[in-house]
Motif scaffolding. Structure first.
Motif, PDB file in Angstrom:
ATOM      1  N   ARG A 132       0.840  -1.191   0.000  1.00 37.34           N
ATOM      2  CA  ARG A 132       0.000   0.000   0.000  1.00 37.34           C
ATOM      3  C   ARG A 132       0.882   1.251   0.000  1.00 37.34           C
ATOM      4  O   ARG A 132       1.887   1.336   0.705  1.00 37.34           O
ATOM      5  N   VAL A 165       1.995   4.882   0.929  1.00 38.47           N
ATOM      6  CA  VAL A 165       1.814   5.742   2.114  1.00 38.47           C
ATOM      7  C   VAL A 165       2.602   7.042   1.926  1.00 38.47           C
ATOM      8  O   VAL A 165       3.706   7.032   1.388  1.00 38.47           O
ATOM      9  N   TRP A 166       1.999   8.131   2.336  1.00 43.05           N
ATOM     10  CA  TRP A 166       2.720   9.408   2.345  1.00 43.05           C
ATOM     11  C   TRP A 166       3.342   9.582   3.716  1.00 43.05           C
ATOM     12  O   TRP A 166       2.677   9.439   4.733  1.00 43.05           O
ATOM     13  N   ASP A 199       5.054  12.206   6.062  1.00 41.04           N
ATOM     14  CA  ASP A 199       5.302  13.636   6.235  1.00 41.04           C
ATOM     15  C   ASP A 199       6.508  13.840   7.152  1.00 41.04           C
ATOM     16  O   ASP A 199       6.426  14.497   8.185  1.00 41.04           O
ATOM     17  N   LEU A 200       7.584  13.237   6.771  1.00 42.17           N
ATOM     18  CA  LEU A 200       8.825  13.328   7.544  1.00 42.17           C
ATOM     19  C   LEU A 200       9.889  13.994   6.686  1.00 42.17           C
ATOM     20  O   LEU A 200       9.874  13.864   5.462  1.00 42.17           O
ATOM     21  N   GLU A 201      10.817  14.650   7.372  1.00 41.36           N
ATOM     22  CA  GLU A 201      11.874  15.371   6.645  1.00 41.36           C
ATOM     23  C   GLU A 201      11.211  16.281   5.617  1.00 41.36           C
ATOM     24  O   GLU A 201      10.321  17.025   5.977  1.00 41.36           O
ATOM     25  N   SER A 202      11.537  16.130   4.328  1.00 37.73           N
ATOM     26  CA  SER A 202      10.867  16.995   3.345  1.00 37.73           C
ATOM     27  C   SER A 202       9.602  16.346   2.790  1.00 37.73           C
ATOM     28  O   SER A 202       8.941  16.919   1.928  1.00 37.73           O
ATOM     29  N   ILE A 237       4.313   0.190   2.050  1.00 37.21           N
ATOM     30  CA  ILE A 237       4.397  -0.797   3.131  1.00 37.21           C
ATOM     31  C   ILE A 237       3.791  -2.081   2.593  1.00 37.21           C
ATOM     32  O   ILE A 237       2.636  -2.099   2.157  1.00 37.21           O
ATOM     33  N   ARG A 245      11.030   2.405  -0.071  1.00 37.05           N
ATOM     34  CA  ARG A 245      10.984   3.809  -0.494  1.00 37.05           C
ATOM     35  C   ARG A 245      11.408   3.934  -1.952  1.00 37.05           C
ATOM     36  O   ARG A 245      12.597   3.855  -2.266  1.00 37.05           O
ATOM     37  N   ARG A 293      -1.108   8.311  -4.284  1.00 38.92           N
ATOM     38  CA  ARG A 293      -2.380   8.415  -3.568  1.00 38.92           C
ATOM     39  C   ARG A 293      -2.280   7.553  -2.317  1.00 38.92           C
ATOM     40  O   ARG A 293      -2.080   6.336  -2.406  1.00 38.92           O
ATOM     41  N   ASP A 294      -2.408   8.207  -1.184  1.00 42.87           N
ATOM     42  CA  ASP A 294      -2.232   7.491   0.074  1.00 42.87           C
ATOM     43  C   ASP A 294      -3.246   6.353   0.204  1.00 42.87           C
ATOM     44  O   ASP A 294      -4.441   6.549   0.006  1.00 42.87           O
ATOM     45  N   GLY A 295      -2.756   5.177   0.490  1.00 46.66           N
ATOM     46  CA  GLY A 295      -3.625   4.031   0.678  1.00 46.66           C
ATOM     47  C   GLY A 295      -3.840   3.194  -0.568  1.00 46.66           C
ATOM     48  O   GLY A 295      -4.454   2.120  -0.497  1.00 46.66           O
ATOM     49  N   TRP A 312      14.137   6.026   6.228  1.00 50.23           N
ATOM     50  CA  TRP A 312      12.903   5.222   6.300  1.00 50.23           C
ATOM     51  C   TRP A 312      12.896   4.263   5.126  1.00 50.23           C
ATOM     52  O   TRP A 312      13.055   4.687   3.972  1.00 50.23           O
TER      53      TRP A 312
END
Lengths: 504, 72
Positions: free
Chosen positions: B9, B11-12, B14-17, B23, B31, B41-43, B62
């Motif tokens: 799936r 996933v966005w 929102d870490l670092e930039s 996942i 990544r 698109r998240d999900g 990550w």
């Protein structure tokens, strides 16, 4: 529905009062009985169809209404025969209703006249695998567009929210919102639809957001109030203590990252160039880290850092990550060695990757080289919610690894654990406001933000005690640090003011 | 180079930039060094053929970096 509920309940109370009053005087109660039973009927219907869960209605609203009704019925029964007392009771009840309880009743199911978000009046949840385009087509006459409500969800477990869309109703159709809701409710693709009301906090209740003024810390940088970490790190006390001390050298902090915007007005005076390629930052990550470690304080712009004035620290940049924010172990190791050769006192690494023994060994040799040259190496713990031991350089021997905590000092959900490391410590790492290329500032989260906090503090420590080595520096950080609930995973939270007391 | 087949799936993060990740069904983090816009698109559920990326270190810290060869 709220109005229907309110008036029917008032009708029940009023008819009960009159029932007792007329009954005590042996007068006909038939019309009052009719009022009572009709009010009760309307009340039951409004209760059934009113917004809110059945549980809420059964456990909160109904017991409340029954309790008040019983109380009034008992009082009415007691004073029904005495005209004066009964009049006082009716007057008191009427006053309470008019000036207070009427609004409470009206607000029982929420106000239908609440202000809607101007750009997202409705929220709609589509059934799984439904096509938003077909829903849009049904709303064609109102020119409504479906926009994903949560396009950038952080947590995968909330993936079901991707079926949620917001609908921006054009202004000319603002009066047709009820019709639009009806259309959506009859659409087979729609699970549910609701009004997107603006919820405003009572200003008196907004005590959670502790906003500090620059003056509270004794510096004049206007955006210091946006740095929640300053409050948690007792920076006012830190600056006060530091004002009584003199640096023995100007410590150099090397940011090994995507480069640093050397022209940023909140960095420029503290910045020394290492090479021209490192003085630019396309990504913004290195500039953000540099601001956390060594932004110019007391310059009446932006933010502040641990160094209240010039002479304490300077910051330089060695670009080891490309313009996508990625790099190789060879490039980073070469950067560590170069930073040490260029007299860095602190080497700050807001980067990393999965590691094995071989990589740890290679990084370890570079760290040892830097230590021998007098530098302390600091690294971000990593953002994989995993054990930092399996990451380099965080898990490399001789490195101070920094975990991220939020403003409640809880471990950030993404932060790696430093529990298995020799030198693990915690610093702010969620919603960190700092410098960004183009004279800008930005909020970012990550252990990348935590590492330069510690690097900046180590810079002050090195300025005061130039011979300080990694082990001694860490001991000071650790013994002065604050124990927190998640401290086993994050290490102690840095406390700069307490640390200065130990360092003196 | 070893070819990976990943089912998971999007996933966005929102870490670092900020960046897009995948996942997989076993909870492993991947990544992509470049995710086609259509899949941002998240999900979103995806099947990916990929190779491990040469780049092993980054500011993201990550997941394992991959180069996508095919995505559905």
């Amino acid at each position: 529905m709220a109005a229907l509920y309110t008036y029917s309940y008032v009708g029940i109370l009023l008819s009960t009062l009159l029932w007792f009053f007329l009954n005590a005087r042996e007068q006909s109660t038939t019309p009052i009985k009719m009022l009572f039973w009709s009010s009760l009927g309307v009340y039951s219907i409004s209760m059934f169809f009113g917004d809110g869960s059945s549980l809420y209605k059964m456990l909160i609203i109904l017991p409340r209404d029954i309790a008040i009704y019983v109380l009034i019925a008992l009082l009415a029964n007691k004073f029904a025969a005495r005209l004066g007392s009964f009049a006082v009771l009716a007057l008191a009840l009427g006053s309470v209703m008019t000036f207070y309880y009427f609004d409470v009743l009206l607000g029982t199911f929420g106000s239908e006249s609440s202000e809607l978000s101007p750009d997202a009046e409705l929220i709609v949840d589509l059934k799984k695998d439904s096509d938003p385009a077909s829903v849009e087509a049904a709303l064609e006459e109102y020119r409504c567009e479906l926009i994903p409500a949560f396009p950038r969800l952080q947590a995968a477990r909330y993936a079901s929210f991707t079926d949620n869309y917001i609908i921006n109703v054009p202004d000319e159709y603002a009066d047709d919102i009820d019709d639009i809701i009806d259309l959506l409710q009859s659409d087979a693709n729609v699970d549910w639809v609701e009004r997107n009301e603006i919820i405003q906090l009572d200003p008196d209740e907004d005590e959670g957001s502790e906003e500090y003024e620059a003056a509270d810390y004794g510096v004049n940088d206007p955006d210091v109030g946006k740095l929640w970490g300053f409050g948690r790190m007792k920076m006012a006390e830190f600056y006060q203590t530091l004002a009584r001390l003199r640096p023995r050298k100007q410590a150099r902090i090397a940011i090994l990252d995507t480069g640093v915007d050397a022209e940023h007005p909140d960095l420029k005076r503290n910045y020394v160039s290492s090479d021209r390629n490192s003085d630019r930052d396309v990504v913004g990550h290195g500039t953000h880290c540099a601001g956390i470690a060594a932004a110019v304080s007391n310059n009446r712009i932006g933010i502040a850092s641990f160094a209240p004035k010039q002479g304490w620290v300077e910051v330089t940049s060695i670009k080891v990550l490309d313009d996508r924010g990625t790099g190789t172990d060879q490039g980073i190791i070469a950067g560590i060695i170069r930073a040490a050769d260029e007299d860095a006192d602190i080497i700050s690494l807001s980067l990393g990757g999965r590691s094995d023994d071989e990589k740890h060994r290679a990084f370890g040799e570079a760290v040892e080289y830097a230590n021998d040259k007098g530098a302390i190496v600091v690294a971000a713990a990593g953002n994989s919610s995993a054990n930092a031991r399996h990451f380099a350089p965080a898990g490399t021997k001789g490195v101070i690894a920094v975990a991220a905590v939020d403003n409640e000092l809880n471990r950030a959900a993404f932060s790696n654990s430093v529990a298995d490391l020799d030198f693990g410590i915690a610093a702010p790492g969620v919603d960190i406001y700092s410098t960004y290329p183009g004279d800008a500032y930005k909020l970012m989260s990550g252990t990348s933000m935590s590492a330069p906090y510690v690097a900046g503090l180590l810079g002050i420590m090195k300025a005061l005690r130039p011979a300080l080595n990694t082990a001694d520096a860490y001991k000071l950080l650790q013994t002065s640090g604050l124990e927190t609930d998640d401290g086993e995973a994050t290490g102690r939270f840095i406390q700069p003011a307490a640390l200065l007391q130990k360092l003196q | 180079m070893e070819q990976l087949e990943i089912k998971g799936r999007i996933v966005w993060q929102d870490l670092e930039s900020g960046f897009w990740g995948i996942i997989d069904e076993d909870g492993r983090q991947w990544r992509p060094n470049s995710l086609p816009a259509a899949f941002q698109r998240d999900g979103a559920e995806v099947r990916v053929k990929a190779e491990r990326s040469e780049e092993g270190f980054s500011m993201f810290m990550w997941g394992s970096p991959i180069t996508i060869l095919d995505i559905q």
